[in-house]
Design a protein around this motif. Structure first.
Motif, PDB file in Angstrom:
ATOM      1  N   PHE A  15      18.431  60.221  -6.809  1.00 40.04           N
ATOM      2  CA  PHE A  15      18.438  59.053  -7.602  1.00 40.04           C
ATOM      3  C   PHE A  15      19.673  59.051  -8.240  1.00 40.04           C
ATOM      4  CE2 PHE A  15      14.112  59.883  -6.805  1.00 40.04           C
ATOM      5  CZ  PHE A  15      13.340  58.720  -6.326  1.00 40.04           C
ATOM      6  N   PRO A  53       1.250  59.929  -3.337  1.00 37.39           N
ATOM      7  CA  PRO A  53       1.420  59.181  -4.444  1.00 37.39           C
ATOM      8  C   PRO A  53       0.149  58.558  -5.130  1.00 37.39           C
ATOM      9  CG  PRO A  53       2.490  58.385  -2.608  1.00 37.39           C
ATOM     10  CD  PRO A  53       1.601  59.409  -1.986  1.00 37.39           C
ATOM     11  N   ASP A  97       0.236  53.151  -8.299  1.00 32.59           N
ATOM     12  CA  ASP A  97       1.992  52.973  -7.728  1.00 32.59           C
ATOM     13  C   ASP A  97       2.201  52.455  -6.360  1.00 32.59           C
ATOM     14  OD1 ASP A  97       2.718  54.124 -10.268  1.00 32.59           O
ATOM     15  OD2 ASP A  97       3.307  56.082  -9.370  1.00 32.59           O
ATOM     16  N   THR A  98       1.205  52.705  -5.544  1.00 28.74           N
ATOM     17  CA  THR A  98       1.222  52.428  -4.174  1.00 28.74           C
ATOM     18  C   THR A  98       0.817  51.056  -4.142  1.00 28.74           C
ATOM     19  OG1 THR A  98       0.916  54.632  -3.204  1.00 28.74           O
ATOM     20  CG2 THR A  98       0.483  52.537  -1.906  1.00 28.74           C
ATOM     21  N   ARG A 133       3.692  48.705  -5.783  1.00 29.69           N
ATOM     22  CA  ARG A 133       4.923  48.601  -4.945  1.00 29.69           C
ATOM     23  C   ARG A 133       4.456  47.761  -3.607  1.00 29.69           C
ATOM     24  NH1 ARG A 133       5.890  54.988  -5.785  1.00 29.69           N
ATOM     25  NH2 ARG A 133       7.148  55.045  -7.508  1.00 29.69           N
ATOM     26  N   HIS A 143      17.302  52.310  -4.148  1.00 32.00           N
ATOM     27  CA  HIS A 143      16.048  52.880  -4.968  1.00 32.00           C
ATOM     28  C   HIS A 143      15.034  53.037  -3.786  1.00 32.00           C
ATOM     29  CE1 HIS A 143      13.949  53.967  -8.306  1.00 32.00           C
ATOM     30  NE2 HIS A 143      12.764  53.079  -8.159  1.00 32.00           N
ATOM     31  N   ARG A 174      15.261  55.805  -1.779  1.00 30.62           N
ATOM     32  CA  ARG A 174      15.018  57.173  -2.297  1.00 30.62           C
ATOM     33  C   ARG A 174      13.535  57.530  -2.673  1.00 30.62           C
ATOM     34  NH1 ARG A 174      20.008  54.897  -6.246  1.00 30.62           N
ATOM     35  NH2 ARG A 174      21.822  56.061  -4.773  1.00 30.62           N
ATOM     36  N   LEU A 175      13.000  56.246  -3.185  1.00 29.18           N
ATOM     37  CA  LEU A 175      11.629  56.634  -3.177  1.00 29.18           C
ATOM     38  C   LEU A 175      10.727  57.070  -1.962  1.00 29.18           C
ATOM     39  CD1 LEU A 175      10.587  53.567  -5.325  1.00 29.18           C
ATOM     40  CD2 LEU A 175      10.512  55.761  -6.141  1.00 29.18           C
ATOM     41  N   THR A 221      11.521  60.553  -0.982  1.00 26.76           N
ATOM     42  CA  THR A 221      10.819  61.720  -1.899  1.00 26.76           C
ATOM     43  C   THR A 221       9.397  61.666  -1.916  1.00 26.76           C
ATOM     44  OG1 THR A 221      11.110  59.928  -3.810  1.00 26.76           O
ATOM     45  CG2 THR A 221      12.910  61.703  -3.606  1.00 26.76           C
ATOM     46  N   SER A 244       7.357  58.776  -2.196  1.00 29.18           N
ATOM     47  CA  SER A 244       6.623  57.840  -2.897  1.00 29.18           C
ATOM     48  C   SER A 244       6.910  56.535  -2.038  1.00 29.18           C
ATOM     49  CB  SER A 244       7.292  57.693  -4.162  1.00 29.18           C
ATOM     50  OG  SER A 244       7.271  58.866  -5.168  1.00 29.18           O
TER      51      SER A 244
END
Length: 783
Positions: A150, A190, A194-195, A198, A653, A656-657, A660, A662
């Protein structure tokens, strides 16, 4: 059926006779008289030596991998250290050595001193193994840190620099391909909260207010009622399984699909764009096959260097295991992946005939010149295909159930069974194509036709079930067609980069384009596979061929070489090349169709054990705002540039999520699978999994930049690869960023859709790239 020429029959007979006289015996009145061929005994001996050498190397490398990041020699260091402390009358074991000594059995052969030494060695060995486990666990903890991803490119924080130093310290020296497997962290699950958050954010720009409010209600109901129960099962699986996604992804996305895999699943990889080292078809195939055998030998021994991000962070090597000797076997309900070891033959297809070619002779790989000679024998063989043989491979291009049924009914005994087993157990499949393809700047659509040939060919000249097909064209060009279930494109790309570099810069060719080296006179000729295909089976083959032809003819393909600028200039604009291209694709799609759509970009999760891919949803609120600004004449260049930077940063971003663990889509996919196992119907998950990806994109990475110096050899660049359209009314776009000044786009769609046109979309991409580049013109003088 035409008979083979006399010269071919004689060559075959001579080879058979040569092998037959290797062992003879005669019974007479005097007894039994044995005759052994010294030449055959020599080859038997060499084969045995090679086999044992291979086992010894595998055993050695298995030990090195098993004790990594320590080394076998470190055991001796620990033993000597413990022994030294004992002689100094110091007990580092705090009484454990005495305890071990007391448990040893009483024996006349074990003196007190021998027991003491043996106890010390056992303690030292246990201590050594414990240290290995501590090192591995420490390395796994270090690799669980993803903060480095990140951070802005080129701006590493102090903590990240310290972390990289620690990773290098605990990573040991000279790792083998599978050295890091035991230290890789597991893919995290995750949180549902959060899922869902998003997901709603990703669909907001695609829905009007009423649609979005309805989706928000359904999503929140799922989060409150069903999700906690499904999540518990998923967390339990993540504790038990190596990777909570990969096995279900392979089974339900690939192996359970009953539709044709040709175009719909398989993908292709192209040859060098501008260079053809030789125009001799068999010579090019000889070098390529030999390079693949070298790669396979290093792969089987685990001697390849593992891929490492930043030159330090290891990536999972699990997918590479099934690269060779692998076939997708059709089934009624689901297919299976059959992976074998130590297969020593190749199957070659040419003008409707299948041939088995041995890859070893006298305990060694065939030299490129010998492979060239074998392939030339196949080209010179005048035999005609037997009834049903010409289009036999069309079974692998049609629907899976008819192929599975035909396999059980017509290929379970006799010559058909033996010939099919020869194909399915082969190292890989080679087609000596009777067409000429490749990029020619003087021929319109040459790249388009090249791609279509690699993707589907004639629908019967590729064995689409093999892990990959090597295609060698009449003009010396090469390419691959790869089956997708066993691995993702970067795995195949890694091998292909090695093959092309080895072909051009190590093996080379003679002045007249032949492979270097001599040819043994005793090589057994290629063996033509025998088939007895009844009329009923021929009807099934023709049905599969008809369907495959309809699919192939509907593929609208366009290859777009963008050479106005590339990675070099994009980086000067202080933008991520991938984000730059993704924003250009959003702008191009809006201009092409006048609307936004759900966009798929593949990212990898190989920093986790057995990780495969995750989806980056490239169409965001920030990207749509940027696109609208580009189409609004009232917006200034400065405003557009600010919105572009914001959208690009958002995309980075999201990427990157995804890397990793996410991301959104793999988590929702696994929750859906759990719901189906439990017999629970979820309107939310059903809606999510049914949404079409009308723009599906993927970047083909260059991974081994050290193989070819592009600055010194600018023409030795690959063209990347591509895939078919995912949605009936959508586009598939693959792109590769080559060097500093070239980006190649592979664009696919369907002729049957009135909404799409691959060439038109390519032109829109080109213009979008130039328009975004123009936004930075005002900053150029300051760069």
């Amino acid at each position: 059926m035409r008979q083979p020429s006399l010269s071919y029959v004689q060559a075959w007979a001579m080879a058979e006779a040569h092998q037959a006289v290797g062992f003879q015996f005669t019974v007479s009145a005097e007894g039994i008289d044995f005759h052994l061929s010294r030449e055959v005994l020599k080859h038997i001996y060499l084969s045995g030596v090679t086999s044992w050498r291979k086992r010894a190397i595998r055993f050695k490398n298995g030990i090195l991998t098993g004790v990594y990041p320590a080394s076998p020699s470190s055991w001796l260091v620990v033993v000597v250290a413990i022994m030294s402390t004992m002689y100094a009358r110091i007990d580092p074991s705090m009484g454990m050595i005495d305890t071990i000594k007391a448990t040893l059995p009483v024996s006349d052969y074990l003196t007190l001193q021998t027991k003491t030494l043996l106890s010390a060695m056992l303690f030292a060995t246990g201590l050594w193994l414990s240290l290995i486990m501590i090192l591995r666990y420490t390395l796994k903890l270090l690799l669980s840190y993803q903060g480095w991803i990140f951070e802005p490119h080129g701006k590493r924080s102090c903590s990240t620099r310290i972390w990289l130093m620690l990773v290098k310290m605990f990573s040991g020296r000279k790792p083998l391909l599978y050295s890091f497997q035991a230290s890789l962290p597991r893919l995290p699950v995750p949180s549902v909260k959060d899922t869902i958050k998003r997901y709603l954010e990703s669909v907001r720009p695609l829905l009007d207010d009423e649609q979005y409010n309805q989706m928000e209600i359904v999503a929140n109901e799922f989060k409150k009622d069903l999700a906690p129960k499904l999540q518990k099962y998923l967390v339990l699986k993540s504790w038990w399984a190596t990777n909570y996604v990969s096995d279900w992804w392979e089974e339900y996305i690939y192996l359970r699909g009953r539709s044709p895999i040709m175009v719909n699943s398989n993908f292709y990889v192209m040859d060098l764009l501008y260079i053809t080292p030789t125009h001799r078809q068999t010579a090019r195939a000889g070098n390529a096959v030999h390079a693949m055998l070298q790669y396979r030998r290093k792969l089987e021994r685990g001697e390849h260097t593992p891929m490492q991000a930043l030159g330090t962070v290891p990536m999972c090597s699990y997918q590479m295991e099934r690269m060779f000797n692998t076939t997708r076997i059709p089934g009624i309900q689901t297919d299976i992946i059959q992976h074998l070891k130590d297969r020593k033959h190749l199957v070659v297809y040419h003008k409707g005939r299948f041939f088995r070619v041995w890859l070893y002779y006298g305990g060694r790989h065939l030299w490129p010149s010998e492979l060239e000679a074998q392939f030339q024998r196949i080209l010179d063989d005048p035999a005609e295909p037997r009834p049903g043989e010409l289009k036999l491979a069309a079974l692998t291009a049609g629907k899976r159930v008819p192929w599975a049924q035909a396999r059980l009914k017509y290929f379970s005994q006799g010559p058909n069974k033996a010939s099919l087993e020869t194909i399915e157990s082969a190292a890989f499949f080679l087609t000596l194509d009777d067409e000429a393809h490749g990029y020619d700047p003087e021929k319109l659509r040459s790249l388009d036709l090249y791609a279509k040939s690699l993707l589907h060919g004639k629908c019967y000249d590729r064995w689409f079930d093999k892990s990959f097909n090597l295609i060698a064209y009449e003009n010396g060009k090469l390419g691959l067609n790869a089956e997708h279930s066993w691995a993702d494109a970067p795995i195949v790309g890694h091998m292909w980069e090695y093959v092309l570099a080895t072909d051009c810069f190590q093996l080379g060719y003679t002045g007249d384009g032949h492979c270097n080296g001599e040819v043994s006179k005793d090589l057994p000729p290629p063996l033509k596979l025998q088939w007895d295909i009844p009329a009923e089976c021929q009807s099934v083959i023709e049905t599969s061929y008809t369907l495959a032809t309809e699919i192939a003819e509907d593929v609208d393909f366009h290859g777009c070489l963008f050479d106005e600028f590339g990675k070099g200039l994009i980086k000067k604009c202080r933008s991520s090349p991938d984000a730059f291209i993704q924003m250009a694709l959003q702008l191009a799609h809006y201009r092409d169709k006048g609307e936004f759509c759900l966009t798929y970009e593949a990212s990898m999760t190989r920093i986790f054990k057995e990780g495969r891919t995750e989806t980056v949803r490239s169409c965001t609120g920030e990207s749509t705002a940027f696109v609208r600004a580009m189409e609004d004449p009232l917006q200034s260049k400065a405003q557009r540039l600010a919105l572009f930077c914001k959208a690009a940063e958002k995309h980075q971003h999201m990427y990157r999520l995804a890397m990793t663990g996410s991301g959104i889509d793999r988590h929702l996919f696994c929750l859906y699978i759990v719901s189906k196992y439990l017999g629970i119907d979820s309107p939310f998950l059903k809606q999510v999994l049914s949404e079409p990806w009308r723009l599906s994109t993927s970047q083909t990475p260059q991974q081994q930049l050290n193989l070819v110096d592009i600055q010194k050899f600018p023409k030795y660049v690959g063209a990347g690869g591509g895939f078919g359209p995912v949605a009936d009314d959508g586009y598939g776009v693959s792109y590769i960023i080559v060097g500093e000044n070239l980006i190649t786009f592979h664009i696919s769609s369907k002729f049957s859709s009135p909404e799409t046109d691959s060439y038109r979309f390519g032109q829109n991409i080109r213009q979008a790239m130039l328009d975004i580049r123009a936004l930075f013109a005002m900053k150029e003088n300051g760069l």
